[in-house]
Design a protein around this motif. Structure first.
Motif, mmCIF file in Angstrom:
data_model
loop_
_atom_site.group_PDB
_atom_site.id
_atom_site.type_symbol
_atom_site.label_atom_id
_atom_site.label_comp_id
_atom_site.label_asym_id
_atom_site.label_seq_id
_atom_site.Cartn_x
_atom_site.Cartn_y
_atom_site.Cartn_z
ATOM 1 N N ARG A 171 15.609 -1.636 -3.660
ATOM 2 C CA ARG A 171 15.320 -2.523 -2.543
ATOM 3 C C ARG A 171 16.341 -3.651 -2.417
ATOM 4 O O ARG A 171 16.396 -4.327 -1.374
ATOM 5 C CB ARG A 171 13.911 -3.092 -2.698
ATOM 6 C CG ARG A 171 12.808 -2.056 -2.584
ATOM 7 C CD ARG A 171 12.807 -1.353 -1.237
ATOM 8 N NE ARG A 171 12.538 -2.291 -0.145
ATOM 9 C CZ ARG A 171 12.620 -1.997 1.136
ATOM 10 N NH1 ARG A 171 12.977 -0.791 1.524
ATOM 11 N NH2 ARG A 171 12.364 -2.898 2.051
ATOM 12 N N ALA A 172 17.150 -3.854 -3.442
ATOM 13 C CA ALA A 172 18.211 -4.860 -3.363
ATOM 14 C C ALA A 172 19.451 -4.317 -2.664
ATOM 15 O O ALA A 172 20.362 -5.077 -2.330
ATOM 16 C CB ALA A 172 18.576 -5.354 -4.762
ATOM 17 N N HIS A 203 20.321 -1.455 3.407
ATOM 18 C CA HIS A 203 19.662 -0.311 4.055
ATOM 19 C C HIS A 203 18.964 0.588 3.026
ATOM 20 O O HIS A 203 19.242 1.787 2.931
ATOM 21 C CB HIS A 203 20.677 0.506 4.864
ATOM 22 C CG HIS A 203 21.528 -0.325 5.766
ATOM 23 N ND1 HIS A 203 21.011 -1.055 6.817
ATOM 24 C CD2 HIS A 203 22.866 -0.570 5.746
ATOM 25 C CE1 HIS A 203 22.007 -1.703 7.427
ATOM 26 N NE2 HIS A 203 23.124 -1.435 6.794
ATOM 27 N N GLU A 261 12.508 3.238 1.847
ATOM 28 C CA GLU A 261 11.193 2.689 1.553
ATOM 29 C C GLU A 261 10.717 3.274 0.216
ATOM 30 O O GLU A 261 11.103 4.379 -0.159
ATOM 31 C CB GLU A 261 10.200 3.035 2.656
ATOM 32 C CG GLU A 261 10.563 2.470 4.022
ATOM 33 C CD GLU A 261 10.503 0.946 4.067
ATOM 34 O OE1 GLU A 261 9.806 0.353 3.216
ATOM 35 O OE2 GLU A 261 11.158 0.353 4.932
ATOM 36 N N GLY A 287 9.427 -5.182 -3.315
ATOM 37 C CA GLY A 287 9.802 -4.583 -2.036
ATOM 38 C C GLY A 287 9.199 -3.231 -1.759
ATOM 39 O O GLY A 287 9.507 -2.632 -0.712
ATOM 40 N N LEU A 328 10.578 -12.184 8.452
ATOM 41 C CA LEU A 328 11.304 -11.538 7.362
ATOM 42 C C LEU A 328 12.645 -12.216 7.122
ATOM 43 O O LEU A 328 13.046 -12.465 5.979
ATOM 44 C CB LEU A 328 11.509 -10.057 7.680
ATOM 45 C CG LEU A 328 10.253 -9.177 7.707
ATOM 46 C CD1 LEU A 328 10.598 -7.784 8.234
ATOM 47 C CD2 LEU A 328 9.628 -9.073 6.328
ATOM 48 N N THR A 329 13.357 -12.515 8.209
ATOM 49 C CA THR A 329 14.674 -13.138 8.087
ATOM 50 C C THR A 329 14.565 -14.559 7.556
ATOM 51 O O THR A 329 15.285 -14.958 6.622
ATOM 52 C CB THR A 329 15.370 -13.150 9.454
ATOM 53 O OG1 THR A 329 15.510 -11.809 9.926
ATOM 54 C CG2 THR A 329 16.748 -13.792 9.357
ATOM 55 N N THR A 366 11.719 -8.456 2.628
ATOM 56 C CA THR A 366 12.258 -7.157 3.035
ATOM 57 C C THR A 366 11.274 -6.290 3.799
ATOM 58 O O THR A 366 11.689 -5.340 4.444
ATOM 59 C CB THR A 366 12.746 -6.352 1.804
ATOM 60 O OG1 THR A 366 11.627 -6.056 0.959
ATOM 61 C CG2 THR A 366 13.792 -7.124 1.029
ATOM 62 N N ASN A 367 9.960 -6.583 3.710
ATOM 63 C CA ASN A 367 9.018 -5.745 4.449
ATOM 64 C C ASN A 367 7.692 -6.474 4.658
ATOM 65 O O ASN A 367 7.477 -7.588 4.163
ATOM 66 C CB ASN A 367 8.790 -4.402 3.747
ATOM 67 C CG ASN A 367 8.262 -4.558 2.326
ATOM 68 O OD1 ASN A 367 7.599 -5.535 1.996
ATOM 69 N ND2 ASN A 367 8.564 -3.585 1.473
ATOM 70 N N GLN A 397 5.520 -7.726 1.605
ATOM 71 C CA GLN A 397 5.866 -9.017 1.015
ATOM 72 C C GLN A 397 5.317 -10.176 1.845
ATOM 73 O O GLN A 397 4.952 -11.216 1.302
ATOM 74 C CB GLN A 397 7.379 -9.129 0.846
ATOM 75 C CG GLN A 397 7.921 -8.201 -0.228
ATOM 76 C CD GLN A 397 9.421 -8.356 -0.445
ATOM 77 O OE1 GLN A 397 10.159 -8.700 0.470
ATOM 78 N NE2 GLN A 397 9.860 -8.088 -1.657
#
Length: 240
Positions: free
Chosen positions: A96-97, A100, A103, A123, A219-220, A225-226, A229
């Motif tokens: 997840r780090a 792209h 999942e 993540g 998220l930003t 990341t999703n 979280q």
């Protein structure tokens, strides 16, 4: 005089990695990661028989999973937690780090796995019990591939109750939510309650597109990341 020799043709270009979510005409490409060959075989038979899913590979530990993702470019990784060499938690964090990333759905027996919450914080898009019905596993893969977390309310509540209170974590979460605009915060609370985009839109009298835009901004702004979280942050802030 001999005719000029034609220059050799360029070698064919290497095929590009498959676009996410394109397998089977809009389905999901899945990598199965579990140290038990029988579990992998059972999941492969189950998932490869679903019309919208293609199993592109399998791995027996987290380190192998990282290499397999580079090779097969899956949309979703079904990740066991307890494995040799590298466990599922470490592999999830590393995947997840990446830019792209695929999942990740963690696989667990629940009562014996204490790292599920950590995997969600790392993540993972959700978790599944290993004895879940086949239809539930197929649904979960397709939902996570489409960007929806798997947050079954009853199981999620039970999992979150296993964690101990952390005053510093609570304070950080409340501060993070306070940095959002009122609309972003309302949308985040809806995500935390496990509502779909359509349900959040109806509750707040917004369009689904506006809800999606606000989720992207949350998220930003919060470096998440999703949606899972976001839900965990709402829980940590005591807003559920």
């Amino acid at each position: 005089m001999s005719p000029p020799t034609e220059p050799p043709a360029d070698p064919p270009a290497a095929p590009a990695p498959p676009a996410p979510g394109r397998a089977g005409g809009g389905g999901a490409r899945v990598l199965i990661v579990d140290d038990d060959p029988l579990v992998r075989a059972g999941l492969m038979l189950m998932l490869d028989g679903a019309a919208a899913i293609t199993v592109v590979g399998q791995a027996g530990d987290g380190a192998h999973a990282l290499r397999a993702v580079d090779t097969h470019h899956p949309d979703v990784v079904l990740m066991d937690l307890r494995m040799p060499v590298m466990d599922g938690l470490g592999a999830t964090r590393r995947l997840r780090a990446r830019p792209h990333p695929p999942e990740v759905i963690v696989l667990t027996t629940f009562d014996t796995d204490d790292n599920v919450l950590a995997a969600l914080r790392a993540g993972a898009g959700g978790f599944l019990l290993k004895d879940a019905p086949p239809a539930r596993i197929v649904e979960a893969v397709l939902r996570v591939a489409a960007g929806e977390p798997i947050l079954a309310p009853a199981v999620t509540r039970r999992l979150l109750e296993r964690t101990t209170a952390d005053a510093a974590l609570h304070a950080r979460a409340r501060t993070a939510l306070a940095d959002l605009t009122p609309r972003e915060r309302d949308v985040a609370l809806g995500v935390g309650r496990g509502h779909t985009n359509a349900e959040i839109a109806a509750d707040l009298h917004l369009t689904v597109a506006t809800v999606k835009a606000n989720i992207t901004r949350v998220l930003t702004r919060l470096a998440l990341t999703n949606r899972t979280q976001i839900a965990l942050l709402v829980h940590d802030a005591g807003q559920l």
